[in-house]
Structure formats: C-alpha cells, structure tokens
Design a protein around this motif. Structure first.
Motif, PDB file in Angstrom:
ATOM      1  N   PRO A  10      32.486  44.533  36.342  1.00 49.49           N
ATOM      2  CA  PRO A  10      31.285  44.268  35.540  1.00 49.49           C
ATOM      3  C   PRO A  10      30.161  45.267  35.796  1.00 49.49           C
ATOM      4  N   ASP A  11      29.016  44.995  35.141  1.00 54.35           N
ATOM      5  CA  ASP A  11      27.830  45.842  35.320  1.00 54.35           C
ATOM      6  C   ASP A  11      27.424  45.969  36.777  1.00 54.35           C
ATOM      7  N   PHE A  12      27.623  44.896  37.551  1.00 57.95           N
ATOM      8  CA  PHE A  12      27.286  44.912  38.975  1.00 57.95           C
ATOM      9  C   PHE A  12      27.905  46.106  39.686  1.00 57.95           C
ATOM     10  N   SER A  13      29.120  46.489  39.281  1.00 53.58           N
ATOM     11  CA  SER A  13      29.892  47.500  39.994  1.00 53.58           C
ATOM     12  C   SER A  13      29.541  48.929  39.599  1.00 53.58           C
ATOM     13  N   ALA A  14      28.994  49.116  38.402  1.00 53.82           N
ATOM     14  CA  ALA A  14      28.822  50.472  37.873  1.00 53.82           C
ATOM     15  C   ALA A  14      27.896  51.361  38.710  1.00 53.82           C
ATOM     16  N   PRO A  15      26.703  50.891  39.144  1.00 52.34           N
ATOM     17  CA  PRO A  15      25.857  51.759  39.974  1.00 52.34           C
ATOM     18  C   PRO A  15      26.514  52.131  41.304  1.00 52.34           C
ATOM     19  N   ILE A  16      27.369  51.264  41.809  1.00 51.31           N
ATOM     20  CA  ILE A  16      28.066  51.549  43.073  1.00 51.31           C
ATOM     21  C   ILE A  16      29.056  52.686  42.871  1.00 51.31           C
ATOM     22  N   THR A  32      40.157  48.928  37.160  1.00 51.23           N
ATOM     23  CA  THR A  32      39.313  47.915  36.532  1.00 51.23           C
ATOM     24  C   THR A  32      40.160  47.016  35.652  1.00 51.23           C
ATOM     25  N   GLN A  33      39.572  45.938  35.181  1.00 50.28           N
ATOM     26  CA  GLN A  33      40.300  44.995  34.335  1.00 50.28           C
ATOM     27  C   GLN A  33      40.580  45.618  32.963  1.00 50.28           C
ATOM     28  N   PRO A  34      41.582  45.120  32.254  1.00 49.20           N
ATOM     29  CA  PRO A  34      41.867  45.626  30.905  1.00 49.20           C
ATOM     30  C   PRO A  34      40.716  45.357  29.938  1.00 49.20           C
ATOM     31  N   ASP A  35      40.672  46.125  28.859  1.00 52.49           N
ATOM     32  CA  ASP A  35      39.714  45.854  27.781  1.00 52.49           C
ATOM     33  C   ASP A  35      39.969  44.447  27.242  1.00 52.49           C
ATOM     34  N   ARG A  36      38.878  43.751  26.890  1.00 52.72           N
ATOM     35  CA  ARG A  36      39.000  42.380  26.401  1.00 52.72           C
ATOM     36  C   ARG A  36      38.279  42.206  25.062  1.00 52.72           C
ATOM     37  N   PRO A  37      38.737  41.265  24.216  1.00 56.71           N
ATOM     38  CA  PRO A  37      38.004  40.942  22.987  1.00 56.71           C
ATOM     39  C   PRO A  37      36.678  40.282  23.333  1.00 56.71           C
ATOM     40  N   VAL A  43      35.931  41.926  19.149  1.00 56.11           N
ATOM     41  CA  VAL A  43      36.038  43.380  19.218  1.00 56.11           C
ATOM     42  C   VAL A  43      36.539  43.772  20.608  1.00 56.11           C
ATOM     43  N   LEU A  44      37.614  44.548  20.675  1.00 55.02           N
ATOM     44  CA  LEU A  44      38.173  44.976  21.950  1.00 55.02           C
ATOM     45  C   LEU A  44      37.172  45.882  22.651  1.00 55.02           C
ATOM     46  N   THR A  45      36.734  45.460  23.843  1.00 52.97           N
ATOM     47  CA  THR A  45      35.614  46.111  24.522  1.00 52.97           C
ATOM     48  C   THR A  45      35.994  46.495  25.959  1.00 52.97           C
ATOM     49  N   PRO A  46      35.730  47.731  26.364  1.00 54.14           N
ATOM     50  CA  PRO A  46      36.036  48.123  27.739  1.00 54.14           C
ATOM     51  C   PRO A  46      35.052  47.512  28.725  1.00 54.14           C
ATOM     52  N   PRO A  47      35.485  47.220  29.953  1.00 51.20           N
ATOM     53  CA  PRO A  47      34.541  46.725  30.958  1.00 51.20           C
ATOM     54  C   PRO A  47      33.541  47.812  31.343  1.00 51.20           C
ATOM     55  N   GLN A  62      44.173  50.258  34.638  1.00 57.26           N
ATOM     56  CA  GLN A  62      43.759  48.926  34.172  1.00 57.26           C
ATOM     57  C   GLN A  62      44.931  47.951  34.224  1.00 57.26           C
ATOM     58  N   PRO A  63      45.255  47.430  35.401  1.00 56.13           N
ATOM     59  CA  PRO A  63      46.374  46.480  35.492  1.00 56.13           C
ATOM     60  C   PRO A  63      46.001  45.105  34.956  1.00 56.13           C
ATOM     61  N   GLU A  64      46.885  44.501  34.190  1.00 58.71           N
ATOM     62  CA  GLU A  64      46.688  43.117  33.773  1.00 58.71           C
ATOM     63  C   GLU A  64      46.820  42.192  34.974  1.00 58.71           C
ATOM     64  N   GLN A  65      47.787  42.481  35.813  1.00 61.49           N
ATOM     65  CA  GLN A  65      48.000  41.746  37.059  1.00 61.49           C
ATOM     66  C   GLN A  65      48.465  42.753  38.103  1.00 61.49           C
ATOM     67  N   LEU A  66      47.702  42.895  39.175  1.00 55.91           N
ATOM     68  CA  LEU A  66      47.966  43.954  40.150  1.00 55.91           C
ATOM     69  C   LEU A  66      49.232  43.712  40.953  1.00 55.91           C
ATOM     70  N   ARG A  67      49.395  42.496  41.426  1.00 59.51           N
ATOM     71  CA  ARG A  67      50.520  42.189  42.313  1.00 59.51           C
ATOM     72  C   ARG A  67      51.860  42.487  41.633  1.00 59.51           C
ATOM     73  N   GLY A  68      52.689  43.284  42.287  1.00 57.11           N
ATOM     74  CA  GLY A  68      54.024  43.581  41.803  1.00 57.11           C
ATOM     75  C   GLY A  68      54.089  44.490  40.589  1.00 57.11           C
ATOM     76  N   SER A  69      52.985  45.135  40.257  1.00 55.64           N
ATOM     77  CA  SER A  69      52.930  45.927  39.030  1.00 55.64           C
ATOM     78  C   SER A  69      53.212  47.408  39.290  1.00 55.64           C
ATOM     79  N   GLU A  70      53.510  48.116  38.201  1.00 49.26           N
ATOM     80  CA  GLU A  70      53.647  49.574  38.286  1.00 49.26           C
ATOM     81  C   GLU A  70      52.323  50.205  38.705  1.00 49.26           C
ATOM     82  N   GLU A  71      51.216  49.605  38.246  1.00 44.77           N
ATOM     83  CA  GLU A  71      49.901  50.142  38.599  1.00 44.77           C
ATOM     84  C   GLU A  71      49.640  50.048  40.105  1.00 44.77           C
ATOM     85  N   LEU A  72      50.131  48.995  40.755  1.00 44.05           N
ATOM     86  CA  LEU A  72      49.983  48.891  42.203  1.00 44.05           C
ATOM     87  C   LEU A  72      50.670  50.052  42.894  1.00 44.05           C
ATOM     88  N   GLN A  73      51.880  50.360  42.471  1.00 47.20           N
ATOM     89  CA  GLN A  73      52.589  51.483  43.078  1.00 47.20           C
ATOM     90  C   GLN A  73      51.861  52.800  42.801  1.00 47.20           C
TER      91      GLN A  73
END
Length: 313
Positions: A10-16, A32-37, A43-47, A62-73
């Motif tokens: 979220p916005d909280f994270s961007a300045p960091i 970060t999380q996937p784009d969401r409506p 409207v599909l919107t990026p975080p 942008q993993p939908e679910q990190l655990r066990g995913s290709e993105e984790l590797q």
C-alpha cells in the motif's frame, strides 16, 4: 552495496521503497500484490508500491500466493543479502525467512508487542490509544513475533484518523529504517525479545467491527468512526439500508432516549443517541445507494425528511 529484495503493497510502503533507492541500496526486485479491480467499474489497478517501483525502474514480482510459487523460487534465486518488508500482505514462508544472510526485517506500524497483525493503526485508534509508532523487527515464522531492533513512538491526536496516521507512520518508518539499516548491515544492532505477556492483536478489520453499536458510549463510537476513516468506513442501518458514517464528533445533546434515536438536527450536523446519555454528531455520511456527502447536504436533500425520534439501528 548491500542487495535487497523489498516487499510491500500500500501507500504506507512507497516512501520506504523510495528511501532505499535514494540511499543507493542494490534493490534486486520489488515484490508486491497483484493488480486488483477497484471501484464500481472494477478498473484493474496496480498497488501503490508497483507504481513507485515502475517510476524507479525496478524489477517487479507480483505473486498471487507466495508459498510454493514460481515467484518464490525467483526471489530465492536473486540471493539478496536482506529482505525488507513493509505491509506486504502475505506471510513469508520459512524457506525465504532463512535465506538472506542478514535476515528478513519488517517495518511494522505499531509499538510491538502491542498490535501484532494486519490492522495495527486501525485498532490503536479504535481502542482510543494516545500513542502508536513503528517497530523495525526481525521476522519469524510466528506473525510479528520476531526480535525488536528499533522503535519510534508518536502521539495520536484527538482528531487523528487512520488515513492521516498511515501517512505519518509511513514517514516515521522510512526515517527509522534509514537510521537503523547501517547497524543491521554491520551487525552492531540490538535485538530485544518481545515480552509475550504484553502481546495484543490487531487482525484485519471484519465487517462486524465496521458496524456501529449505538449502546456504546459516544467516545467509543467516535474512536470507531475515526479508526475506520477513510477505509473501510463505519456504518449503521437506516430505512432498511446501510448508512455509512464517514465522520462524526461527540455531540452536545444529553438525553434519555433509546440508543440510535435522532435527538437533534442542526444545519451542519445531526445527533444520534448513544448508550451513555450522550450523543454522536454526524458530519459526513453516505446513505444507501448514494454518494458520500456532508451532513448539511444530506439534510437539504435525501435526508430532508429526517426527524427527531427517527431510529438508526
């Protein structure tokens, strides 16, 4: 230069994230999380963190679910020295927690061990706390239970709400992380084990927590309204629909009425009876099926027939 994978949403994270880039850290990727409506038109919107990462020209995962995913590797293959998270929104698997030589650290918006969980700012305001803050901590398998590295407290003012405190704490977190990172990298930082006897939790806000219980005292309801402003917003029931209360104050009218009863109507607000003989003055609202509006606009239009004695439930 120390290599980092940054994880936030979220916005909280961007300045960091911006600070890490400006300080010259080698940011291998931003997770970060996937784009969401968003909105009624879905409207599909990026975080916000994705928007910031694109502006900085950083790789994005942008993993939908990190655990066990290709993105984790993919993250593990980057072999970062350090993982930094700030309101990422997913639990990190142990495989990732154990991988970076300098560990995984989190920028958490509370003074741990108080308010572990996903809604620490909301809950602190709802509970009427006078201060909150940011904790830089090592991450552990158990949620927000890792050792504390550093903390910074700030006051919660009487008129502060969740949106404003998110902004304040984002910059507190940014500055505290900037100050703390050198000691983490050179191994001179302190580690303080959390006192389990002082742990409290702030789980993600439920729909039930959003609903106003008029039998509560006026101060508690005011804290609820500002703790849920500007999202997800407190609500009550009126005329067989949900009626959102975006902003309110403790009212002036004393009464002996049933909680939820309209006890005063003025030009800019109306007051509803609470459970302690006091009232809650409504200044900003949203009737069912309508746009958000000031109470003055409501009383001139949709609510022009509102009368003393009408009942909110």
């Amino acid at each position: 230069m120390t290599s980092i994978v940054f994880m936030g949403t979220p916005d909280f994270s961007a300045p960091i994230l911006r600070m890490l880039s400006e300080e010259g850290y080698d940011i291998k990727a931003v997770v970060t999380q996937p784009d969401r409506p968003v909105g009624r038109k879905r409207v599909l919107t990026p975080p916000p963190v994705k928007v910031e990462a694109l502006a900085l020209g950083l790789p994005i995962i942008q993993p939908e679910q990190l655990r066990g995913s290709e993105e984790l590797q993919q993250i593990l293959d980057l072999q970062p020295d350090l993982v930094v998270t700030a309101a990422f929104g997913q639990i990190l698997p142990k495989e990732l927690l154990d991988a970076p030589p300098l560990g995984c650290i989190n920028v958490h918006a509370s003074l741990l061990p108080k308010y572990r969980g996903g809604a620490p700012i909301h809950q602190a305001i709802i509970d009427g706390e006078k201060e909150t803050g940011v904790t830089i901590m090592y991450m552990a398998v158990k949620l927000d239970a890792g050792d504390i590295i550093s903390q910074k407290a700030i006051a919660i003012g009487e008129q502060d709400h969740t949106g404003g405190m998110f902004d304040k704490l984002s910059f507190v977190g940014r500055d505290l992380l900037k100050e703390t990172l050198p000691s983490i990298i050179d191994g001179t930082n302190t580690r303080t084990v959390q006192d389990e006897s002082k742990v409290t939790f702030a789980s993600n806000i439920s729909r039930e927590q959003e609903r106003i219980d008029w039998t509560k005292d006026a101060s508690s309801l005011y804290n609820q309204v500002r703790g849920l402003h500007p999202w997800p917003v407190a609500y009550t029931s009126f005329e067989e629909g949900n009626f959102k209360i975006w902003w309110a104050q403790v009212g002036k009218t004393q009464h002996n009425e049933t909680p939820g009863t309209v006890v005063a109507i003025e030009k800019e607000y109306f007051e509803v009876a609470t459970g302690n003989g006091e009232s809650l003055a409504i200044y900003d609202c949203q009737p069912a099926g309508k746009k958000r509006m000031t109470a003055e606009e409501y009383l001139r239009g949709t609510g022009s027939k509102l009368q003393i004695g009408d009942q909110f439930k």
